[in-house]
Design a protein around this motif. Structure first.
Motif, PDB file in Angstrom:
ATOM      1  N   LYS A 171     -11.176  -2.482  -2.605  1.00 36.04           N
ATOM      2  CA  LYS A 171     -10.043  -1.881  -1.243  1.00 36.04           C
ATOM      3  C   LYS A 171      -9.250  -2.747  -0.789  1.00 36.04           C
ATOM      4  CE  LYS A 171     -13.922  -2.209   1.808  1.00 36.04           C
ATOM      5  NZ  LYS A 171     -14.680  -2.874   1.102  1.00 36.04           N
ATOM      6  N   SER A 172      -9.391  -3.926  -0.681  1.00 31.99           N
ATOM      7  CA  SER A 172      -8.616  -4.943  -0.118  1.00 31.99           C
ATOM      8  C   SER A 172      -7.400  -5.528  -1.061  1.00 31.99           C
ATOM      9  CB  SER A 172      -9.427  -6.381   0.243  1.00 31.99           C
ATOM     10  OG  SER A 172     -10.313  -6.105   1.353  1.00 31.99           O
ATOM     11  N   THR A 173      -7.826  -5.173  -2.618  1.00 33.68           N
ATOM     12  CA  THR A 173      -6.587  -5.326  -3.255  1.00 33.68           C
ATOM     13  C   THR A 173      -5.593  -4.167  -3.211  1.00 33.68           C
ATOM     14  OG1 THR A 173      -8.057  -6.523  -4.797  1.00 33.68           O
ATOM     15  CG2 THR A 173      -6.255  -5.731  -5.958  1.00 33.68           C
ATOM     16  N   VAL A 174      -6.091  -3.003  -3.215  1.00 33.88           N
ATOM     17  CA  VAL A 174      -5.292  -1.941  -3.138  1.00 33.88           C
ATOM     18  C   VAL A 174      -4.372  -2.197  -1.705  1.00 33.88           C
ATOM     19  CG1 VAL A 174      -5.301   0.571  -2.796  1.00 33.88           C
ATOM     20  CG2 VAL A 174      -6.890  -0.291  -4.286  1.00 33.88           C
ATOM     21  N   ALA A 175      -4.989  -2.620  -0.690  1.00 31.55           N
ATOM     22  CA  ALA A 175      -4.396  -2.555   0.604  1.00 31.55           C
ATOM     23  C   ALA A 175      -3.300  -3.598   0.364  1.00 31.55           C
ATOM     24  CB  ALA A 175      -5.371  -3.010   1.726  1.00 31.55           C
ATOM     25  N   ARG A 176      -3.557  -4.715  -0.213  1.00 30.28           N
ATOM     26  CA  ARG A 176      -2.416  -5.915  -0.359  1.00 30.28           C
ATOM     27  C   ARG A 176      -1.432  -5.446  -1.262  1.00 30.28           C
ATOM     28  NH1 ARG A 176      -7.438  -9.012  -0.464  1.00 30.28           N
ATOM     29  NH2 ARG A 176      -7.530  -9.136  -2.788  1.00 30.28           N
ATOM     30  N   ILE A 177      -1.635  -4.711  -2.134  1.00 32.38           N
ATOM     31  CA  ILE A 177      -0.745  -4.368  -3.152  1.00 32.38           C
ATOM     32  C   ILE A 177       0.358  -3.238  -2.191  1.00 32.38           C
ATOM     33  CG2 ILE A 177       0.200  -2.344  -4.907  1.00 32.38           C
ATOM     34  CD1 ILE A 177      -2.395  -3.767  -6.233  1.00 32.38           C
ATOM     35  N   LEU A 178      -0.427  -2.139  -1.298  1.00 37.31           N
ATOM     36  CA  LEU A 178       0.628  -1.619  -0.476  1.00 37.31           C
ATOM     37  C   LEU A 178       1.226  -2.400   0.503  1.00 37.31           C
ATOM     38  CD1 LEU A 178      -2.287   1.216   0.066  1.00 37.31           C
ATOM     39  CD2 LEU A 178       0.016   1.637  -0.785  1.00 37.31           C
ATOM     40  N   GLU A 179       0.866  -3.361   0.865  1.00 34.18           N
ATOM     41  CA  GLU A 179       1.389  -4.394   2.024  1.00 34.18           C
ATOM     42  C   GLU A 179       2.564  -4.889   1.296  1.00 34.18           C
ATOM     43  OE1 GLU A 179      -0.314  -7.063   5.586  1.00 34.18           O
ATOM     44  OE2 GLU A 179      -1.159  -7.358   3.471  1.00 34.18           O
ATOM     45  N   HIS A 180       2.501  -5.362  -0.032  1.00 37.50           N
ATOM     46  CA  HIS A 180       3.422  -6.164  -0.800  1.00 37.50           C
ATOM     47  C   HIS A 180       4.378  -4.980  -1.119  1.00 37.50           C
ATOM     48  CE1 HIS A 180       1.913  -9.833  -1.234  1.00 37.50           C
ATOM     49  NE2 HIS A 180       0.824  -9.464  -1.834  1.00 37.50           N
ATOM     50  N   MET A 181       4.208  -3.742  -0.898  1.00 38.87           N
ATOM     51  CA  MET A 181       5.080  -2.670  -1.155  1.00 38.87           C
ATOM     52  C   MET A 181       5.983  -2.456  -0.023  1.00 38.87           C
ATOM     53  SD  MET A 181       3.042  -0.062  -3.553  1.00 38.87           S
ATOM     54  CE  MET A 181       4.239   1.069  -4.234  1.00 38.87           C
ATOM     55  N   GLY A 182       5.552  -2.906   1.253  1.00 39.37           N
ATOM     56  CA  GLY A 182       6.182  -2.682   2.526  1.00 39.37           C
ATOM     57  C   GLY A 182       5.521  -2.000   3.608  1.00 39.37           C
ATOM     58  N   PHE A 183       4.522  -1.375   3.239  1.00 45.18           N
ATOM     59  CA  PHE A 183       3.587  -0.548   4.087  1.00 45.18           C
ATOM     60  C   PHE A 183       2.705  -1.501   4.987  1.00 45.18           C
ATOM     61  CE2 PHE A 183       4.568   2.040   0.533  1.00 45.18           C
ATOM     62  CZ  PHE A 183       4.927   3.364   1.211  1.00 45.18           C
ATOM     63  N   PRO A 184       2.588  -1.316   6.399  1.00 41.06           N
ATOM     64  CA  PRO A 184       2.001  -1.969   7.423  1.00 41.06           C
ATOM     65  C   PRO A 184       0.390  -1.508   6.989  1.00 41.06           C
ATOM     66  CG  PRO A 184       3.793  -0.685   8.359  1.00 41.06           C
ATOM     67  CD  PRO A 184       3.525  -0.238   7.050  1.00 41.06           C
ATOM     68  N   VAL A 185      -0.443  -2.601   6.985  1.00 44.01           N
ATOM     69  CA  VAL A 185      -1.877  -2.450   6.697  1.00 44.01           C
ATOM     70  C   VAL A 185      -2.705  -2.904   7.837  1.00 44.01           C
ATOM     71  CG1 VAL A 185      -3.647  -2.970   5.174  1.00 44.01           C
ATOM     72  CG2 VAL A 185      -1.728  -2.363   4.174  1.00 44.01           C
ATOM     73  N   PHE A 186      -3.492  -2.289   8.462  1.00 45.65           N
ATOM     74  CA  PHE A 186      -4.356  -2.831   9.374  1.00 45.65           C
ATOM     75  C   PHE A 186      -5.967  -3.215   8.729  1.00 45.65           C
ATOM     76  CE2 PHE A 186      -7.744  -2.753  12.630  1.00 45.65           C
ATOM     77  CZ  PHE A 186      -7.157  -3.362  13.722  1.00 45.65           C
ATOM     78  N   TYR A 187      -6.408  -4.417   8.654  1.00 45.87           N
ATOM     79  CA  TYR A 187      -7.565  -4.769   8.051  1.00 45.87           C
ATOM     80  C   TYR A 187      -8.984  -4.719   9.067  1.00 45.87           C
ATOM     81  CZ  TYR A 187      -4.751  -5.867   4.272  1.00 45.87           C
ATOM     82  OH  TYR A 187      -3.671  -5.978   2.948  1.00 45.87           O
ATOM     83  N   SER A 188      -9.612  -3.623   8.966  1.00 46.04           N
ATOM     84  CA  SER A 188     -10.599  -3.441  10.178  1.00 46.04           C
ATOM     85  C   SER A 188     -11.647  -4.494   9.795  1.00 46.04           C
ATOM     86  CB  SER A 188     -11.110  -2.253   9.911  1.00 46.04           C
ATOM     87  OG  SER A 188     -10.497  -0.972  10.615  1.00 46.04           O
ATOM     88  N   ASP A 189     -12.086  -4.915   8.521  1.00 43.88           N
ATOM     89  CA  ASP A 189     -13.017  -5.848   8.157  1.00 43.88           C
ATOM     90  C   ASP A 189     -12.886  -7.227   8.946  1.00 43.88           C
ATOM     91  OD1 ASP A 189     -14.385  -3.507   7.480  1.00 43.88           O
ATOM     92  OD2 ASP A 189     -14.244  -3.972   5.399  1.00 43.88           O
ATOM     93  N   LYS A 190     -11.547  -7.515   8.636  1.00 42.56           N
ATOM     94  CA  LYS A 190     -10.927  -8.851   9.035  1.00 42.56           C
ATOM     95  C   LYS A 190     -11.015  -8.851  10.461  1.00 42.56           C
ATOM     96  CE  LYS A 190      -8.387 -10.311   5.086  1.00 42.56           C
ATOM     97  NZ  LYS A 190      -7.068 -10.543   4.542  1.00 42.56           N
ATOM     98  N   GLU A 191     -10.423  -7.855  11.233  1.00 38.36           N
ATOM     99  CA  GLU A 191     -10.587  -7.649  12.593  1.00 38.36           C
ATOM    100  C   GLU A 191     -11.990  -7.917  13.262  1.00 38.36           C
ATOM    101  OE1 GLU A 191      -8.894  -7.878  16.269  1.00 38.36           O
ATOM    102  OE2 GLU A 191      -7.812  -7.807  14.630  1.00 38.36           O
ATOM    103  N   ALA A 192     -12.809  -7.096  12.646  1.00 35.38           N
ATOM    104  CA  ALA A 192     -14.232  -7.294  13.073  1.00 35.38           C
ATOM    105  C   ALA A 192     -14.701  -8.596  13.131  1.00 35.38           C
ATOM    106  CB  ALA A 192     -15.201  -6.294  12.233  1.00 35.38           C
ATOM    107  N   ALA A 193     -14.462  -9.295  11.640  1.00 38.78           N
ATOM    108  CA  ALA A 193     -14.922 -10.627  11.658  1.00 38.78           C
ATOM    109  C   ALA A 193     -14.106 -11.651  12.750  1.00 38.78           C
ATOM    110  CB  ALA A 193     -14.652 -11.144  10.555  1.00 38.78           C
ATOM    111  N   THR A 194     -12.955 -11.531  13.153  1.00 40.36           N
ATOM    112  CA  THR A 194     -12.530 -12.421  14.155  1.00 40.36           C
ATOM    113  C   THR A 194     -12.908 -12.054  15.387  1.00 40.36           C
ATOM    114  OG1 THR A 194     -10.246 -12.395  12.772  1.00 40.36           O
ATOM    115  CG2 THR A 194     -10.251 -12.666  15.030  1.00 40.36           C
TER     116      THR A 194
END
Length: 192
Positions: free
Chosen positions: A14-37
């Protein structure tokens, strides 16, 4: 504005899919990273974990994730309590993030959107799946975990079969061309 949740089990991609979408110019919020922080820096969470487990889970101001995972993934009640405490704080951060975005489509990547009921807050839900053995190998490599540790985490997440009825679209990360699937997703979302 279209809010799209991206979910899937550990090691699904799912993170790979999200990163690809981000590289396509779409904003992505990573909940699991935010939870870790938040689990590293938020004093409320630190105190909650100490009260729950009876000991300090932080070393040098950083959460000892291996130690906490060993405790939580062997105690479903504790895991549910931590999720119930942390996820509203992550949701608040997501809502703040959304309020500053201006894109037509926004994505939120999170492992347990369906399990927590958060999937209902999205206009569309994308489930990323992968074969079990592939997921295990990815998670072992990425997290430097043992097979048993990964299996224990997987046992605490819903299966792909249980999640699938909630998904508007499934991306199969099984060796099929993933980029083609993501492009179809984007086309569908932009033509809604």
């Amino acid at each position: 504005m279209i809010l799209v949740g991206i979910t899937g089990g550990i090691g699904s991609g799912k993170s790979t899919v999200a990163r690809i979408l981000e590289h396509m110019g779409f904003p992505v919020f990573y909940s699991d990273k935010e939870a870790a922080t938040l689990m590293d820096v938020d004093p409320e969470i630190r105190e909650f974990l100490r009260r729950l487990t009876g000991e300090e889970m932080h070393i040098n101001q950083r959460l000892d994730r291996k130690k906490l995972a060993a405790r939580l993934f062997n105690n479903k009640e504790w895991l549910d309590q931590v999720n119930a405490f942390v996820h509203p704080l992550v949701r608040k951060k997501f809502d703040e993030w959304v309020s500053h975005q201006h894109a037509q489509v926004l994505f939120n990547e999170a492992a347990i959107l369906i399990e927590t009921g958060s999937h209902e807050l999205f206009d569309q839900l994308v489930l990323v799946t992968a074969p079990t053995e592939t997921r295990i190998e990815r998670a072992m490599f990425r997290d430097q975990s043992t097979r048993d540790e990964v299996l224990n985490r997987m046992a605490n997440q819903w299966s792909d079969e249980r999640k699938a009825p909630f998904a508007d679209l499934i991306i199969r990360n099984d060796g099929s061309p993933i980029l083609c699937q993501i492009e179809r997703l984007v086309e569908f979302l932009l033509n809604r």
